[in-house]
Write a protein that holds these residues in place. Structure first.
Motif, mmCIF file in Angstrom:
data_model
loop_
_atom_site.group_PDB
_atom_site.id
_atom_site.type_symbol
_atom_site.label_atom_id
_atom_site.label_comp_id
_atom_site.label_asym_id
_atom_site.label_seq_id
_atom_site.Cartn_x
_atom_site.Cartn_y
_atom_site.Cartn_z
ATOM 1 N N VAL A 40 2.789 -3.577 -0.970
ATOM 2 C CA VAL A 40 1.355 -3.487 -0.722
ATOM 3 C C VAL A 40 0.968 -2.014 -0.831
ATOM 4 C CG1 VAL A 40 -0.512 -3.851 0.934
ATOM 5 C CG2 VAL A 40 1.392 -5.477 0.831
ATOM 6 N N GLU A 79 -2.228 0.473 -0.522
ATOM 7 C CA GLU A 79 -3.615 0.573 -0.055
ATOM 8 C C GLU A 79 -4.241 1.880 -0.510
ATOM 9 O OE1 GLU A 79 -4.694 -0.831 3.854
ATOM 10 O OE2 GLU A 79 -2.626 -1.507 4.146
ATOM 11 N N ASN A 119 -9.562 -0.288 -2.300
ATOM 12 C CA ASN A 119 -8.981 -1.597 -2.574
ATOM 13 C C ASN A 119 -7.535 -1.659 -2.105
ATOM 14 O OD1 ASN A 119 -7.243 -0.522 -4.539
ATOM 15 N ND2 ASN A 119 -8.581 -1.067 -6.229
ATOM 16 N N LYS A 120 -6.909 -2.790 -2.356
ATOM 17 C CA LYS A 120 -5.512 -2.989 -2.013
ATOM 18 C C LYS A 120 -4.858 -3.658 -3.217
ATOM 19 C CE LYS A 120 -4.272 -4.373 2.181
ATOM 20 N NZ LYS A 120 -3.953 -5.226 3.364
#
Length: 95
Positions: free
Chosen positions: A5, A7, A11-12
């Motif tokens: 993930v 970040e 956004n991600k």
């Protein structure tokens, strides 16, 4: 399974690992269903792909709470499956 993930302020990006037998149906800029959300595929690698999620999507779905190692439900786009399978059959018949 969520592999990574990333970040940023706006956004991600979430990377997913998927069984190699299904990766032929995962194409850049194609569509994939993840936990009931239809999302656009970003980058595709050998056995992984990513999606880019905007704040609105993160707020309205569970992706804002997802973490590395989480499992998600994957639904492949049926039109993409039909096209890939048809092309494979046509090419196999020509050999």
């Amino acid at each position: 399974t969520i592999k990574d993930v990333i970040e940023t302020p706006n956004n991600k990006t979430i990377w997913f690992e998927l069984s190699p037998r299904y990766m032929k149906y995962v194409l850049p800029k194609g569509f994939i269903g993840l936990d009931g959300c239809s999302l656009t595929i970003g980058e595709v690698r050998e056995n992984s792909f990513n999606v880019h999620l905007i704040p609105e999507t993160l707020q309205r779905t569970l992706f804002g709470q997802r973490a590395v190692g989480d499992k998600v439900n994957v639904e492949l786009d049926p039109q993409t499956q039909a096209i890939v399978d048809t092309v494979e059959r046509v090419l196999a018949a020509k050999q």
